[in-house]
Design a protein around this motif. Structure first.
Motif, PDB file in Angstrom:
ATOM      1  N   THR A 277       0.823  -1.213   0.000  1.00 36.76           N
ATOM      2  CA  THR A 277       0.000   0.000   0.000  1.00 36.76           C
ATOM      3  C   THR A 277       0.855   1.259   0.000  1.00 36.76           C
ATOM      4  O   THR A 277       0.320   2.366  -0.003  1.00 36.76           O
ATOM      5  CB  THR A 277      -0.927   0.023   1.234  1.00 36.76           C
ATOM      6  OG1 THR A 277      -0.150  -0.123   2.415  1.00 36.76           O
ATOM      7  CG2 THR A 277      -1.964  -1.093   1.157  1.00 36.76           C
ATOM      8  N   THR A 278       2.169   1.086  -0.011  1.00 33.39           N
ATOM      9  CA  THR A 278       3.062   2.244  -0.050  1.00 33.39           C
ATOM     10  C   THR A 278       3.683   2.443  -1.431  1.00 33.39           C
ATOM     11  O   THR A 278       4.484   3.354  -1.625  1.00 33.39           O
ATOM     12  CB  THR A 278       4.183   2.098   0.998  1.00 33.39           C
ATOM     13  OG1 THR A 278       4.946   0.914   0.722  1.00 33.39           O
ATOM     14  CG2 THR A 278       3.608   2.027   2.399  1.00 33.39           C
ATOM     15  N   SER A 279       3.298   1.593  -2.381  1.00 35.34           N
ATOM     16  CA  SER A 279       3.855   1.706  -3.734  1.00 35.34           C
ATOM     17  C   SER A 279       3.182   2.802  -4.550  1.00 35.34           C
ATOM     18  O   SER A 279       3.652   3.156  -5.630  1.00 35.34           O
ATOM     19  CB  SER A 279       3.705   0.376  -4.481  1.00 35.34           C
ATOM     20  OG  SER A 279       4.453  -0.637  -3.854  1.00 35.34           O
ATOM     21  N   PHE A 280       2.063   3.315  -4.051  1.00 37.60           N
ATOM     22  CA  PHE A 280       1.308   4.346  -4.757  1.00 37.60           C
ATOM     23  C   PHE A 280       0.941   5.454  -3.768  1.00 37.60           C
ATOM     24  O   PHE A 280       0.635   5.187  -2.610  1.00 37.60           O
ATOM     25  CB  PHE A 280       0.001   3.794  -5.333  1.00 37.60           C
ATOM     26  CG  PHE A 280       0.138   2.545  -6.152  1.00 37.60           C
ATOM     27  CD1 PHE A 280       0.287   2.616  -7.528  1.00 37.60           C
ATOM     28  CD2 PHE A 280       0.089   1.296  -5.543  1.00 37.60           C
ATOM     29  CE1 PHE A 280       0.398   1.459  -8.285  1.00 37.60           C
ATOM     30  CE2 PHE A 280       0.197   0.137  -6.292  1.00 37.60           C
ATOM     31  CZ  PHE A 280       0.366   0.219  -7.666  1.00 37.60           C
ATOM     32  N   SER A 281       0.938   6.680  -4.262  1.00 39.29           N
ATOM     33  CA  SER A 281       0.297   7.740  -3.489  1.00 39.29           C
ATOM     34  C   SER A 281      -1.213   7.583  -3.653  1.00 39.29           C
ATOM     35  O   SER A 281      -1.686   6.929  -4.592  1.00 39.29           O
ATOM     36  CB  SER A 281       0.727   9.113  -3.993  1.00 39.29           C
ATOM     37  OG  SER A 281       0.189   9.366  -5.290  1.00 39.29           O
ATOM     38  N   LYS A 282      -1.964   8.167  -2.765  1.00 44.22           N
ATOM     39  CA  LYS A 282      -3.427   8.073  -2.870  1.00 44.22           C
ATOM     40  C   LYS A 282      -3.929   8.672  -4.173  1.00 44.22           C
ATOM     41  O   LYS A 282      -4.841   8.136  -4.813  1.00 44.22           O
ATOM     42  CB  LYS A 282      -4.093   8.752  -1.666  1.00 44.22           C
ATOM     43  CG  LYS A 282      -3.862   8.025  -0.351  1.00 44.22           C
ATOM     44  CD  LYS A 282      -4.509   8.738   0.811  1.00 44.22           C
ATOM     45  CE  LYS A 282      -4.282   7.980   2.110  1.00 44.22           C
ATOM     46  NZ  LYS A 282      -4.873   8.667   3.279  1.00 44.22           N
ATOM     47  N   GLU A 283      -3.337   9.783  -4.576  1.00 44.59           N
ATOM     48  CA  GLU A 283      -3.768  10.433  -5.810  1.00 44.59           C
ATOM     49  C   GLU A 283      -3.390   9.599  -7.036  1.00 44.59           C
ATOM     50  O   GLU A 283      -4.187   9.456  -7.975  1.00 44.59           O
ATOM     51  CB  GLU A 283      -3.149  11.830  -5.915  1.00 44.59           C
ATOM     52  CG  GLU A 283      -3.611  12.623  -7.131  1.00 44.59           C
ATOM     53  CD  GLU A 283      -5.122  12.806  -7.208  1.00 44.59           C
ATOM     54  OE1 GLU A 283      -5.653  12.876  -8.335  1.00 44.59           O
ATOM     55  OE2 GLU A 283      -5.781  12.870  -6.138  1.00 44.59           O
ATOM     56  N   ALA A 284      -2.178   9.048  -7.045  1.00 44.05           N
ATOM     57  CA  ALA A 284      -1.752   8.221  -8.171  1.00 44.05           C
ATOM     58  C   ALA A 284      -2.621   6.971  -8.301  1.00 44.05           C
ATOM     59  O   ALA A 284      -2.975   6.544  -9.408  1.00 44.05           O
ATOM     60  CB  ALA A 284      -0.285   7.830  -8.007  1.00 44.05           C
TER      61      ALA A 284
END
Length: 344
Positions: A301-308
């Motif tokens: 869950t840290t491989s993406f930002s929330k916006e991305a």
């Protein structure tokens, strides 16, 4: 203070209890269909955890072991996403002649029974139960505030009175509601969709108590060849009606989205603001693609930002807009359907 809980489920059917799933184009007992559902489950929980790091996530199934799908061990996946796994048997199996589709939807009431009898769920907890072919797009804090305030919220679908909704119209529901309640209700009921359920655990217990009384009546109506409530959404609509909990509060949080313009597309600009997208047609397209991508990232869950992450889902599921490439693809698909239709 009660906990906020988001849950989804799968009911694994044996061949003798299987029914046809239209959006998956196959029987519910088919291993391939079940694998697609598990891919949806993985994506659903991953999206929920990314936007809601402290939310209690829960999974229900009638199988006491989790599978390995395309190399993904779901026990390890659930551990990494902090998803709690509960086994509960499927008790409310309808007779073979009861309905041609979605017979295992009544598993939802086995879940209600489990919650009602389990010390793991407290009266003040608030629970949302969604179909697995949903993605969460933001924090669900506001949704749970509404459940805390109203105790029970529902997702209304505005069908016309005489439209058949999986075996019965709203006019037909009025007659069945009257028979089940023992009094003329004098109004055409509303229809609440089954992909979303949100209530306090205290209300879950009340709903289950009413369902337990209702169940033999439904089986008797079927045996007598009388009109009945065919699916869990019909039953939930009845439970909301008799308890005075009819509302469409969940409509601002979730929508059943059909995204293929070659058949039917109901996506509009405002859908970008929804908290949960229900995407039935993407069980065999978008969800497997996103599952593959998340697998390559080890479901971190840290491989993406929330916006991305949100932008990725918007592009994949074409919400709210179609790309130029999508428009061309669907135009060609619609033309092909027309040509093939004329040849038949």
């Amino acid at each position: 203070m009660g906990a906020n809980i988001l849950a989804t489920w799968i009911c694994i059917d044996s061949p003798e209890n299987a029914t046809y799933f239209p959006s998956s184009k196959g029987m519910s007992s088919d291993i391939g269909i079940q694998s697609n559902y598990y891919k949806c489950i993985a994506v659903c929980f991953h999206s929920a955890r990314l936007y809601n790091p402290d939310l209690r996530l829960v999974f229900f199934t009638n199988k006491n072991e989790l599978p390995v799908i395309e190399g993904v061990d779901f026990k390890l996946l659930f551990d990494s996403l902090n998803v709690q796994f509960y086994y509960t048997d499927f008790e409310y199996i309808t007779p073979p002649d009861y309905s041609k589709m979605w017979r295992n939807q009544f598993y939802e009431f086995s879940i209600f029974k489990f919650i009602s009898n389990s010390s793991e769920f407290n009266n003040d907890d608030n629970i949302v139960l969604i179909d697995s072919d949903c993605v969460v797009t933001k924090s669900l804090d506001d949704l749970f505030k509404d459940i805390k305030s109203h105790k029970s919220i529902a997702y209304e679908l505005d069908y016309k009175e005489n439209v058949d909704i999986n075996g019965i119209s709203r006019i037909g529901m009025e007659a069945v509601f009257s028979e089940l309640s023992g009094k003329t209700i004098g109004k055409i009921p509303l229809y609440y969709a089954g992909e979303f359920f949100g209530a306090s655990v205290r209300l879950v217990k009340e709903y289950f108590s009413l369902f337990r009384e209702l169940w033999p009546k439904l089986i008797a109506l079927n045996a007598e060849g009388k009109p009945k409530l065919h699916e869990e959404a019909h039953v939930l609509s009845y439970l909301f009606f008799i308890t005075g909990n009819e509302n469409g509060i969940a409509n601002k949080y979730i929508k059943r989205l059909w995204t293929d313009p070659s058949s039917f597309r109901n996506v509009n600009k405002d859908d970008d603001n929804l908290y949960i997208w229900h995407l039935p047609k993407h069980k065999v397209s978008g969800f497997p693609k996103l599952f593959k991508l998340l697998k390559s990232k080890e479901f971190s869950t840290t491989s993406f930002s929330k916006e991305a992450y949100r932008l990725m889902m918007k592009k994949l599921f074409t919400i709210p807009d179609l790309t130029l490439r999508n428009k061309l693809y669907f135009r060609l698909r619609k033309t092909a359907k027309y040509i093939l239709g004329r040849r038949k």
